[in-house]
Design a protein around this motif. Structure first.
Motif, PDB file in Angstrom:
ATOM      1  N   MET A 187       8.711   6.047  -5.654  1.00 46.58           N
ATOM      2  CA  MET A 187       9.200   4.922  -4.856  1.00 46.58           C
ATOM      3  C   MET A 187      10.579   4.451  -5.324  1.00 46.58           C
ATOM      4  O   MET A 187      11.254   3.714  -4.616  1.00 46.58           O
ATOM      5  CB  MET A 187       8.206   3.766  -4.883  1.00 46.58           C
ATOM      6  N   GLY A 188      11.011   4.891  -6.489  1.00 42.93           N
ATOM      7  CA  GLY A 188      12.350   4.566  -6.975  1.00 42.93           C
ATOM      8  C   GLY A 188      13.431   5.463  -6.415  1.00 42.93           C
ATOM      9  O   GLY A 188      14.620   5.224  -6.613  1.00 42.93           O
ATOM     10  N   VAL A 189      13.030   6.512  -5.702  1.00 39.97           N
ATOM     11  CA  VAL A 189      13.967   7.471  -5.110  1.00 39.97           C
ATOM     12  C   VAL A 189      14.313   7.013  -3.688  1.00 39.97           C
ATOM     13  O   VAL A 189      13.408   6.652  -2.924  1.00 39.97           O
ATOM     14  CB  VAL A 189      13.333   8.887  -5.095  1.00 39.97           C
ATOM     15  N   PRO A 190      15.601   7.016  -3.318  1.00 37.72           N
ATOM     16  CA  PRO A 190      15.974   6.576  -1.976  1.00 37.72           C
ATOM     17  C   PRO A 190      15.191   7.310  -0.883  1.00 37.72           C
ATOM     18  O   PRO A 190      14.997   8.520  -0.947  1.00 37.72           O
ATOM     19  CB  PRO A 190      17.467   6.916  -1.884  1.00 37.72           C
ATOM     20  N   GLY A 191      14.739   6.551   0.095  1.00 37.61           N
ATOM     21  CA  GLY A 191      14.041   7.091   1.246  1.00 37.61           C
ATOM     22  C   GLY A 191      12.533   7.161   1.103  1.00 37.61           C
ATOM     23  O   GLY A 191      11.811   7.199   2.103  1.00 37.61           O
ATOM     24  N   ARG A 192      12.016   7.180  -0.124  1.00 33.59           N
ATOM     25  CA  ARG A 192      10.568   7.320  -0.314  1.00 33.59           C
ATOM     26  C   ARG A 192       9.817   6.071   0.133  1.00 33.59           C
ATOM     27  O   ARG A 192       8.786   6.174   0.791  1.00 33.59           O
ATOM     28  CB  ARG A 192      10.238   7.634  -1.772  1.00 33.59           C
ATOM     29  N   ALA A 193      10.295   4.903  -0.224  1.00 37.31           N
ATOM     30  CA  ALA A 193       9.623   3.662   0.209  1.00 37.31           C
ATOM     31  C   ALA A 193       9.718   3.513   1.720  1.00 37.31           C
ATOM     32  O   ALA A 193       8.791   3.010   2.367  1.00 37.31           O
ATOM     33  CB  ALA A 193      10.234   2.453  -0.498  1.00 37.31           C
ATOM     34  N   GLU A 194      10.825   3.972   2.281  1.00 37.83           N
ATOM     35  CA  GLU A 194      11.018   3.875   3.731  1.00 37.83           C
ATOM     36  C   GLU A 194      10.050   4.775   4.494  1.00 37.83           C
ATOM     37  O   GLU A 194       9.702   4.490   5.638  1.00 37.83           O
ATOM     38  CB  GLU A 194      12.468   4.229   4.090  1.00 37.83           C
ATOM     39  N   GLU A 195       9.591   5.864   3.880  1.00 36.00           N
ATOM     40  CA  GLU A 195       8.658   6.789   4.514  1.00 36.00           C
ATOM     41  C   GLU A 195       7.221   6.258   4.517  1.00 36.00           C
ATOM     42  O   GLU A 195       6.399   6.714   5.290  1.00 36.00           O
ATOM     43  CB  GLU A 195       8.669   8.136   3.780  1.00 36.00           C
ATOM     44  N   PHE A 196       6.942   5.313   3.632  1.00 31.77           N
ATOM     45  CA  PHE A 196       5.579   4.804   3.469  1.00 31.77           C
ATOM     46  C   PHE A 196       5.267   3.750   4.516  1.00 31.77           C
ATOM     47  O   PHE A 196       6.078   2.872   4.792  1.00 31.77           O
ATOM     48  CB  PHE A 196       5.433   4.189   2.070  1.00 31.77           C
ATOM     49  N   SER A 197       4.069   3.820   5.075  1.00 35.39           N
ATOM     50  CA  SER A 197       3.625   2.741   5.967  1.00 35.39           C
ATOM     51  C   SER A 197       2.129   2.552   5.824  1.00 35.39           C
ATOM     52  O   SER A 197       1.384   3.505   5.559  1.00 35.39           O
ATOM     53  CB  SER A 197       4.030   3.022   7.416  1.00 35.39           C
ATOM     54  N   LEU A 198       1.721   1.310   5.961  1.00 30.42           N
ATOM     55  CA  LEU A 198       0.316   0.939   5.875  1.00 30.42           C
ATOM     56  C   LEU A 198       0.067  -0.112   6.947  1.00 30.42           C
ATOM     57  O   LEU A 198       0.755  -1.137   6.981  1.00 30.42           O
ATOM     58  CB  LEU A 198       0.006   0.377   4.475  1.00 30.42           C
ATOM     59  N   PRO A 199      -0.891   0.136   7.848  1.00 31.02           N
ATOM     60  CA  PRO A 199      -1.155  -0.839   8.912  1.00 31.02           C
ATOM     61  C   PRO A 199      -1.434  -2.236   8.350  1.00 31.02           C
ATOM     62  O   PRO A 199      -2.079  -2.379   7.315  1.00 31.02           O
ATOM     63  CB  PRO A 199      -2.394  -0.269   9.612  1.00 31.02           C
ATOM     64  N   GLU A 200      -0.916  -3.224   9.046  1.00 31.92           N
ATOM     65  CA  GLU A 200      -1.132  -4.640   8.712  1.00 31.92           C
ATOM     66  C   GLU A 200      -0.518  -5.047   7.368  1.00 31.92           C
ATOM     67  O   GLU A 200      -0.912  -6.056   6.781  1.00 31.92           O
ATOM     68  CB  GLU A 200      -2.626  -4.999   8.719  1.00 31.92           C
ATOM     69  N   ALA A 201       0.427  -4.265   6.867  1.00 32.00           N
ATOM     70  CA  ALA A 201       1.067  -4.574   5.588  1.00 32.00           C
ATOM     71  C   ALA A 201       2.572  -4.675   5.779  1.00 32.00           C
ATOM     72  O   ALA A 201       3.144  -4.036   6.671  1.00 32.00           O
ATOM     73  CB  ALA A 201       0.745  -3.487   4.566  1.00 32.00           C
ATOM     74  N   ALA A 202       3.201  -5.470   4.936  1.00 32.54           N
ATOM     75  CA  ALA A 202       4.662  -5.558   4.959  1.00 32.54           C
ATOM     76  C   ALA A 202       5.252  -4.201   4.593  1.00 32.54           C
ATOM     77  O   ALA A 202       4.640  -3.427   3.840  1.00 32.54           O
ATOM     78  CB  ALA A 202       5.128  -6.618   3.966  1.00 32.54           C
ATOM     79  N   ALA A 203       6.417  -3.924   5.116  1.00 30.97           N
ATOM     80  CA  ALA A 203       7.086  -2.652   4.838  1.00 30.97           C
ATOM     81  C   ALA A 203       7.409  -2.548   3.343  1.00 30.97           C
ATOM     82  O   ALA A 203       8.018  -3.457   2.768  1.00 30.97           O
ATOM     83  CB  ALA A 203       8.355  -2.530   5.662  1.00 30.97           C
ATOM     84  N   LEU A 204       6.997  -1.462   2.732  1.00 32.59           N
ATOM     85  CA  LEU A 204       7.220  -1.256   1.307  1.00 32.59           C
ATOM     86  C   LEU A 204       8.714  -1.306   0.968  1.00 32.59           C
ATOM     87  O   LEU A 204       9.100  -1.855  -0.057  1.00 32.59           O
ATOM     88  CB  LEU A 204       6.610   0.075   0.868  1.00 32.59           C
ATOM     89  N   ALA A 205       9.540  -0.752   1.833  1.00 33.86           N
ATOM     90  CA  ALA A 205      10.982  -0.760   1.585  1.00 33.86           C
ATOM     91  C   ALA A 205      11.521  -2.188   1.513  1.00 33.86           C
ATOM     92  O   ALA A 205      12.376  -2.488   0.672  1.00 33.86           O
ATOM     93  CB  ALA A 205      11.711   0.031   2.668  1.00 33.86           C
ATOM     94  N   ASP A 206      11.019  -3.079   2.358  1.00 33.33           N
ATOM     95  CA  ASP A 206      11.454  -4.478   2.331  1.00 33.33           C
ATOM     96  C   ASP A 206      10.982  -5.172   1.059  1.00 33.33           C
ATOM     97  O   ASP A 206      11.726  -5.950   0.452  1.00 33.33           O
ATOM     98  CB  ASP A 206      10.925  -5.237   3.555  1.00 33.33           C
TER      99      ASP A 206
END
Length: 120
Positions: free
Chosen positions: A47-66
């Motif tokens: 998750m410390g690598v650019p783009g990895r947090a942006e690829e993650f999604s979980l329904p009903e959860a805040a965006a990991l990248a944010d």
């Protein structure tokens, strides 16, 4: 006085709810004015690598990248030295504002006065 918070996340996308919860707690603590240090260990190191947090999604959860951006902006984010090395991640591979540090730095943070440590 708000205590400092160290959050250590030990999982990656294989445990999406636990991963997101750690980032949510860290970002909420930042928003409350706490000094926050987020440690990315094990598969969370990605998750410390650019783009990895942006690829993650979980329904009903805040965006990991944010959530990560909030902590990077007002706190500290660290990838474990050994975890990074095992995955071939170097300082130059990390997103801006994320560092690599080892167990001595982690121990110093969690043993400081007034610190609450949480591990996910």
């Amino acid at each position: 006085m708000v205590r400092s918070l160290v959050v250590k996340v030990t999982c990656g996308t294989e445990e999406p709810e636990r991963l997101n919860q750690a980032f949510t707690v860290a970002a909420a603590a930042v928003a409350s004015g706490a000094e926050v240090s987020l440690w990315l260990t094990g598969e969370a190191a990605w998750m410390g690598v650019p783009g990895r947090a942006e690829e993650f999604s979980l329904p009903e959860a805040a965006a990991l990248a944010d959530l990560l951006s909030a902590v990077v902006g007002a706190g500290r984010v660290t990838v474990c030295t050994q975890c990074a090395a095992r995955r071939g991640i170097g300082e130059g591979d990390l997103r801006e504002g994320v560092r690599i540090a080892g167990s001595a730095a982690f121990a110093e943070e969690v043993l400081a006065d007034g610190v609450q440590a949480l591990v996910y």
